[in-house]
Scaffold this motif. Structure first.
Motif, short mmCIF file in Angstrom:
data_model
loop_
_atom_site.label_atom_id
_atom_site.label_comp_id
_atom_site.label_asym_id
_atom_site.label_seq_id
_atom_site.Cartn_x
_atom_site.Cartn_y
_atom_site.Cartn_z
N GLU A 173 0.82 -1.21 0.00
CA GLU A 173 0.00 0.00 0.00
C GLU A 173 0.86 1.27 0.00
O GLU A 173 0.47 2.29 -0.59
CB GLU A 173 -0.96 0.01 1.19
N LYS A 174 2.03 1.20 0.62
CA LYS A 174 2.93 2.35 0.60
C LYS A 174 3.50 2.57 -0.79
O LYS A 174 3.64 3.71 -1.25
CB LYS A 174 4.06 2.14 1.61
N VAL A 175 3.84 1.48 -1.47
CA VAL A 175 4.37 1.57 -2.83
C VAL A 175 3.31 2.13 -3.77
O VAL A 175 3.58 2.99 -4.63
CB VAL A 175 4.85 0.19 -3.32
N ILE A 176 2.07 1.65 -3.60
CA ILE A 176 0.96 2.15 -4.43
C ILE A 176 0.77 3.65 -4.22
O ILE A 176 0.62 4.41 -5.18
CB ILE A 176 -0.33 1.38 -4.12
N ALA A 177 0.78 4.08 -2.96
CA ALA A 177 0.59 5.51 -2.66
C ALA A 177 1.69 6.35 -3.31
O ALA A 177 1.42 7.43 -3.86
CB ALA A 177 0.57 5.72 -1.15
N GLU A 178 2.91 5.84 -3.26
CA GLU A 178 4.03 6.59 -3.85
C GLU A 178 3.88 6.70 -5.36
O GLU A 178 4.10 7.78 -5.94
CB GLU A 178 5.35 5.89 -3.51
N MET A 179 3.49 5.61 -6.01
CA MET A 179 3.35 5.63 -7.46
C MET A 179 2.15 6.47 -7.91
O MET A 179 2.18 7.09 -8.97
CB MET A 179 3.24 4.20 -8.00
N VAL A 180 1.09 6.49 -7.10
CA VAL A 180 -0.06 7.34 -7.42
C VAL A 180 0.34 8.81 -7.35
O VAL A 180 -0.08 9.63 -8.19
CB VAL A 180 -1.23 7.04 -6.46
N GLU A 181 1.16 9.16 -6.36
CA GLU A 181 1.67 10.53 -6.27
C GLU A 181 2.51 10.88 -7.49
O GLU A 181 2.45 12.01 -8.00
CB GLU A 181 2.49 10.70 -4.99
N CYS A 182 3.29 9.92 -7.95
CA CYS A 182 4.09 10.14 -9.16
C CYS A 182 3.19 10.37 -10.37
O CYS A 182 3.47 11.22 -11.23
CB CYS A 182 5.00 8.94 -9.42
N ALA A 183 2.10 9.61 -10.45
CA ALA A 183 1.16 9.77 -11.56
C ALA A 183 0.51 11.16 -11.53
O ALA A 183 0.34 11.81 -12.57
CB ALA A 183 0.09 8.68 -11.50
N LYS A 184 0.15 11.62 -10.34
CA LYS A 184 -0.44 12.95 -10.21
C LYS A 184 0.54 14.02 -10.65
O LYS A 184 0.19 14.97 -11.37
CB LYS A 184 -0.86 13.20 -8.76
N GLU A 185 1.78 13.86 -10.22
CA GLU A 185 2.81 14.85 -10.56
C GLU A 185 3.09 14.86 -12.06
O GLU A 185 3.25 15.92 -12.67
CB GLU A 185 4.08 14.56 -9.78
N ALA A 186 3.15 13.66 -12.65
CA ALA A 186 3.41 13.56 -14.09
C ALA A 186 2.26 14.15 -14.89
O ALA A 186 2.47 14.78 -15.94
CB ALA A 186 3.63 12.10 -14.47
N LYS A 187 1.03 13.95 -14.42
CA LYS A 187 -0.14 14.48 -15.11
C LYS A 187 -0.17 16.01 -15.04
O LYS A 187 -0.56 16.69 -16.00
CB LYS A 187 -1.40 13.91 -14.46
N LYS A 188 0.29 16.53 -13.93
CA LYS A 188 0.22 17.98 -13.71
C LYS A 188 1.38 18.73 -14.35
O LYS A 188 1.19 19.78 -14.97
CB LYS A 188 0.19 18.25 -12.21
N GLU A 189 2.61 18.18 -14.21
CA GLU A 189 3.79 18.91 -14.64
C GLU A 189 4.55 18.24 -15.78
O GLU A 189 5.55 18.77 -16.24
CB GLU A 189 4.73 19.10 -13.45
N GLY A 190 4.09 17.06 -16.20
CA GLY A 190 4.79 16.35 -17.26
C GLY A 190 5.76 15.32 -16.71
O GLY A 190 6.16 15.37 -15.54
N LEU A 191 6.16 14.36 -17.55
CA LEU A 191 7.03 13.26 -17.12
C LEU A 191 8.39 13.76 -16.64
O LEU A 191 9.01 13.14 -15.78
CB LEU A 191 7.22 12.27 -18.27
N GLU A 227 3.83 -1.93 -13.29
CA GLU A 227 2.50 -1.61 -13.84
C GLU A 227 2.19 -0.13 -13.71
O GLU A 227 1.57 0.47 -14.62
CB GLU A 227 1.44 -2.44 -13.11
N ALA A 228 2.63 0.49 -12.62
CA ALA A 228 2.41 1.92 -12.44
C ALA A 228 3.19 2.72 -13.48
O ALA A 228 2.67 3.69 -14.05
CB ALA A 228 2.82 2.34 -11.03
N ALA A 229 4.42 2.31 -13.75
CA ALA A 229 5.24 3.02 -14.74
C ALA A 229 4.61 2.95 -16.12
O ALA A 229 4.59 3.94 -16.87
CB ALA A 229 6.65 2.43 -14.76
#
Length: 263
Positions: free
Chosen positions: A74-92, A220-222
């Motif tokens: 669950e900690k790994v999932i939370a971290e990758m979801v934060e990465c997805a939010k950041e990538a969506k907002k500011e780009g990869l 899968e998150a990547a």
């Protein structure tokens, strides 16, 4: 540091030593030739079965059973979801600023920020997972091999002791002590296998399984981030890696958060 492994080893050793001390003199359980036969023979067989590099690497791998704490999924999932939010907002390219502690996660984020295509990311990360599992399997094999050899050399030591005892039957009073010494090697072999080698091999297998799950989540998150999947959709897709109990816990946590915000 994994307290369970340390507690198991130290606790098991203390209980056995305590049983020996309460039963009489502890010195009668010390036999140097028996120790040499069991531990020397076990290590010799290990070097025959595996290469020198595999044996040395297995020691490094087993340290994970003591000192490396695997993050919960669950900690790994939370971290990758934060990465997805950041990538969506500011780009990869924004993922380049992140410095995760896990090497595999750092590798995945670097591939994303460098603009690698989805197929290449999947190929590289999948190979990394396979190689990691292979290294862990060899480490497990070394300790399983030692766990199988230790009782066998304990029996060999017992047979050697019996031969020495039977060759000197002129003094009946020496038969009892000689038999006790002969049986000690069987005890050494059983303890080495069932208290140290085999439990460590099982712990390494558990660690490998946990690490593989976390790496699969990152993979899968990547791929989802590379495809531009929303953070909400990605989070739902990654929850498949959680156990039903963990999913319910996450669901309850989200519901409580909604109620708190609503209040």
């Amino acid at each position: 540091m994994d307290l369970a492994t340390i507690i198991g080893l130290i606790g098991g050793t203390i209980l056995i030593v305590l049983a020996i001390v309460l039963g009489g003199s502890a010195t009668i359980f010390i036999n140097v030739p028996g120790l040499l036969i069991v531990f020397g023979g076990t290590f010799a067989a290990c070097f025959i079965k595996f290469s020198m590099a595999d044996v040395i690497n297995s020691v490094k791998v087993v340290m994970k059973a003591f000192f490396v704490k695997i993050d919960p999924p669950e900690k790994v999932i939370a971290e990758m979801v934060e990465c997805a939010k950041e990538a969506k907002k500011e780009g990869l390219i924004a993922l380049e600023r992140r410095k995760p502690n896990d090497r595999f996660t750092a590798m995945a984020l670097r591939y994303l920020s460098d603009g690698f295509d989805e197929g290449m990311i999947e190929d590289l990360l999948t190979k990394e997972i396979q190689l990691t599992v292979q290294r862990h399997t060899i480490g497990q094999g070394v300790f399983k091999g030692m766990g199988g050899s230790a009782p066998a050399f304990g029996m060999i030591g017992t047979l050697i002791g019996l031969v020495q005892m039977l060759s000197n039957m002129s003094d009946p009073r020496s038969i009892g002590p000689a038999m006790a010494v002969a049986l000690l090697t069987t005890l050494y072999g059983a303890l080495a296998a069932n208290l140290i080698c085999l439990p460590l091999a099982d712990k390494l297998a558990l660690r490998s399984q946990q690490e593989q799950i976390n790496k699969s989540i990152v993979l899968e998150a990547a791929l989802g981030i590379s495809r531009g999947v929303s953070s909400l959709a990605l989070e739902e897709a990654l929850k498949i890696y959680l156990s039903p109990k963990e999913r319910q816990k996450e669901k309850n946590g989200e519901q409580n958060q909604v109620k708190h915000e609503g209040g």
